[in-house]
Design a protein around this motif. Structure first.
Motif, short mmCIF file in Angstrom:
data_model
loop_
_atom_site.label_atom_id
_atom_site.label_comp_id
_atom_site.label_asym_id
_atom_site.label_seq_id
_atom_site.Cartn_x
_atom_site.Cartn_y
_atom_site.Cartn_z
N ALA A 57 0.81 -1.22 0.00
CA ALA A 57 0.00 0.00 0.00
C ALA A 57 0.84 1.27 0.00
N GLU A 58 2.06 1.20 0.55
CA GLU A 58 2.84 2.41 0.78
C GLU A 58 4.02 2.60 -0.16
N CYS A 59 4.46 1.56 -0.88
CA CYS A 59 5.70 1.63 -1.66
C CYS A 59 5.44 1.45 -3.15
N GLU A 60 6.36 1.97 -3.94
CA GLU A 60 6.28 1.79 -5.38
C GLU A 60 6.79 0.41 -5.80
N GLN A 61 7.66 -0.18 -4.98
CA GLN A 61 8.23 -1.50 -5.31
C GLN A 61 8.46 -2.28 -4.02
N LEU A 62 8.51 -3.60 -4.13
CA LEU A 62 8.77 -4.47 -2.99
C LEU A 62 9.85 -5.47 -3.36
N VAL A 63 10.72 -5.77 -2.41
CA VAL A 63 11.64 -6.90 -2.52
C VAL A 63 11.34 -7.81 -1.35
N CYS A 64 10.85 -9.01 -1.65
CA CYS A 64 10.46 -9.97 -0.62
C CYS A 64 11.47 -11.11 -0.58
N PHE A 65 12.11 -11.29 0.55
CA PHE A 65 13.07 -12.38 0.72
C PHE A 65 12.30 -13.60 1.22
N LEU A 66 11.43 -14.09 0.32
CA LEU A 66 10.49 -15.16 0.63
C LEU A 66 10.32 -16.04 -0.60
N ALA A 67 9.71 -17.19 -0.42
CA ALA A 67 9.39 -18.06 -1.55
C ALA A 67 8.35 -17.39 -2.45
N THR A 68 8.46 -17.62 -3.75
CA THR A 68 7.51 -16.98 -4.67
C THR A 68 6.08 -17.43 -4.39
N GLY A 69 5.89 -18.70 -4.02
CA GLY A 69 4.54 -19.17 -3.74
C GLY A 69 3.92 -18.42 -2.58
N ALA A 70 4.70 -18.19 -1.54
CA ALA A 70 4.19 -17.45 -0.39
C ALA A 70 3.81 -16.03 -0.78
N VAL A 71 4.66 -15.39 -1.58
CA VAL A 71 4.38 -14.01 -1.99
C VAL A 71 3.15 -13.95 -2.89
N VAL A 72 3.00 -14.92 -3.77
CA VAL A 72 1.81 -14.96 -4.65
C VAL A 72 0.54 -15.00 -3.81
N ARG A 73 0.51 -15.88 -2.81
CA ARG A 73 -0.69 -15.98 -1.97
C ARG A 73 -0.94 -14.70 -1.19
N LEU A 74 0.13 -14.03 -0.75
CA LEU A 74 -0.04 -12.82 0.05
C LEU A 74 -0.52 -11.62 -0.76
#
Length: 560
Positions: free
Chosen positions: A42-59
């Motif tokens: 909600a607050e950023c133009e971009q995100l870098v997630c140090f997580l599994a892609t599957g987890a990020v997809v669901r989130l």
């Protein structure tokens, strides 16, 4: 701002490396991962997630809206091996971010956007507003179908594999037209609205005047680049707010500069008020262009604003690119970017062969042989003047005994010129030899094809007397075999016979060779045009087979 989210110790370590490298670009989100992702999304133009892609997809799945407004999301795996562009590859900048993150963390960027994968520029990445069948036309380009390019307004686009005609089309236009079923309209920022306003002119009056002028002339507001006016009106609220609503900057000019612009409709009123007989027309025309809408007044009574609209042609772009000494890994990232951006490449045939695989499909290549330097410079400038994005290539640094000088001698201020530095032969040879350039040094070409020998000889003598380390370019050829012995004899008059001399042939290339010898022992017959000869100064030493010129680091006492 880039939001950083991690869940494990390994991810946090990599996250913190990124945060330390980009303190002004990043914000770390702590706490439960789901809450952190939602807040960052909600607050950023971009995100870098140090997580599994599957987890990020669901989130992020419930958070996705439009591709034009969603942030770009990059995932980095637990082992730090891959930086995956997951969402917003073009619109959110995730593809570029994945490459940046990969370069910083030593991870492999993973980009699956179709155009990026095959080296085509995405039509939505050109920095131009667009309308129409973007997906269909992009697919046609990818499939190798016939796509026509119609540039009603010449603009320096990157290379696109287009044809004279086709079932699909890309049209570069600033006219208010609707796209066809299989067409993309690219809207170049080619229009300038000159605006004059009385003090206190309402924003609605200024805005209605500008929008009406564009509409009545059949012009598209997406191609409006700026509102132009006189310096005295730089802070006029109605103009400033109208520009904000139109999404363009306000550009101002001094009254005396505007007063020198010839316009069809001068007036005594602005001359008395701000010192120029024209504001709207002059401000629009001051940088050249075609007057599409002469000065018109707003419909209010009394009229408090005037407007004129000019089309400025796209300025061609000439990038003068240094390719380095020959090794592929010494071609800088900036040079690679410029090669991929250019729709026209101009260069010596053997240099073109070195980097042909770095060019995008559709790049037009204009190559020629040795001895045609001035012709290549003229060709590159002429292509830029036609509105193209041009790359003119040279070896080493293009500004050192290369193409920048003749090109810039041809170029005037009607094109944009960008210099891209490269690793010079002197630097490449110096790195191989050790540190011969550790103190003051000079480079001298011994070729008298363009410089009289008397001038070269004076320069060598000055370097000898000044105790400068000297790098000789173009030291010896089959037709010029006496200049190097003569130059060495001049230096020998001021330096000991044991002065170290470095000889490097084909620096950084597969057949590279090098040796360190002395001023007395050097045999000029072993030197050719592919060789760089570096002669040390009186402080240069041979240390473990390497040339070293001491920098002389020591504190000097200040005079009392």
């Amino acid at each position: 701002m880039i939001g950083l989210i991690s869940a494990t110790a390994a991810g946090t370590a990599a996250r913190d490396r990124l945060a330390a490298a980009w303190p002004d670009r990043t914000r770390v989100y702590e706490g439960p991962v789901g809450e952190a992702v939602r807040a960052a999304f909600a607050e950023c133009e971009q995100l870098v997630c140090f997580l599994a892609t599957g987890a990020v997809v669901r989130l992020i799945a419930p958070l996705l809206g439009e591709k034009t407004s969603d942030p770009g999301v990059v995932c980095v795996d637990e082992g730090g091996r891959f930086a995956v562009s997951l969402v917003g590859g073009h619109g959110g900048g995730a593809n570029g971010l994945a490459r940046e993150v990969g370069a910083l963390l030593g991870a492999e960027p993973v980009v699956t956007t179709a155009t990026d994968a095959v080296g085509l520029p995405g039509l939505d990445t050109l920095g131009l507003p667009y309308e129409g069948a973007l997906a269909a036309v992009s697919r046609a380009l990818l499939d190798g179908e016939s796509v026509a390019l119609e540039a009603e307004v010449p603009w320096p686009l990157p290379p696109l594999p287009t044809a004279a005609d086709g079932a699909y089309s890309i049209r570069v236009t600033d006219r208010a037209v609707e796209p066809g079923e299989r067409e993309v309209l690219l809207r170049p920022p080619s229009l300038v609205a000159g605006v004059g306003a009385s003090k206190g002119a309402p924003v609605e009056e200024v805005l209605e005047l500008v929008e009406g002028a564009l509409r009545d002339a059949g012009l598209c507001a997406l191609s409006l680049a700026e509102l132009a006016t006189v310096d005295a009106k730089a802070g006029e609220p109605g103009i400033v707010e109208a520009a904000r609503r139109l999404g363009v900057p306000v550009v101002t000019y001094p009254a005396d500069e505007l007063a020198r612009v010839e316009v069809p409709n001068p007036s005594d009123a602005p001359l008395a008020a701000v010192g120029t007989p024209s504001v709207a027309e002059a401000a629009a025309l001051v940088r050249g262009g075609e007057l599409l809408v002469p000065k018109r007044k707003s419909a209010a009574s009394p009229a408090m604003a005037t407007c004129a609209v000019v089309r400025r042609p796209g300025r061609g772009r000439l990038a003068v690119v240094g390719l380095g000494p020959g090794a592929r890994d010494l071609v800088t990232p900036r040079a690679r970017d410029e090669l991929r951006r250019a729709s026209v490449l101009v260069g010596l045939d053997q240099y073109v062969d070195q980097i042909r695989d770095l060019l995008r499909p559709g790049t037009r290549v204009l190559e020629s042989g040795l001895g045609a330097e001035e012709e290549r410079a003229r060709t590159a400038v002429a292509e830029a003047r036609k509105g193209h994005a041009v790359a003119l290539i040279g070896s080493g640094d293009a500004g050192v005994y290369a193409m920048a000088s003749p090109a810039l001698a041809e170029a005037s201020d009607d094109i944009d010129v960008v210099g891209v530095p490269g690793v010079t032969a002197a630097l490449a040879a110096g790195a191989i030899l050790g540190a011969p350039l550790g103190h003051d040094h000079v480079s001298i070409s011994l070729s008298d094809l363009h410089t009289p020998w008397e001038v070269i000889e004076r320069r060598v003598m000055a370097a000898a007397e000044s105790d400068l380390v000297v790098t000789f370019y173009n030291p010896r050829s089959r037709g010029r075999d006496w200049q190097l012995p003569k130059a060495l004899s001049i230096l020998a008059g001021h330096r000991a016979p044991g002065t170290p001399v470095g000889v490097v042939r084909n620096a950084s290339r597969p057949d590279e060779s090098s040796r360190v010898t002395t001023l007395a022992a050097l045999d000029p017959a072993t030197v050719d045009m592919m060789t760089v000869v570096t002669v040390g100064n009186t402080a240069t030493r041979d240390i473990a087979g390497r040339m070293v010129t001491p920098r002389g680091y020591r504190w000097q006492e200040e005079p009392k």
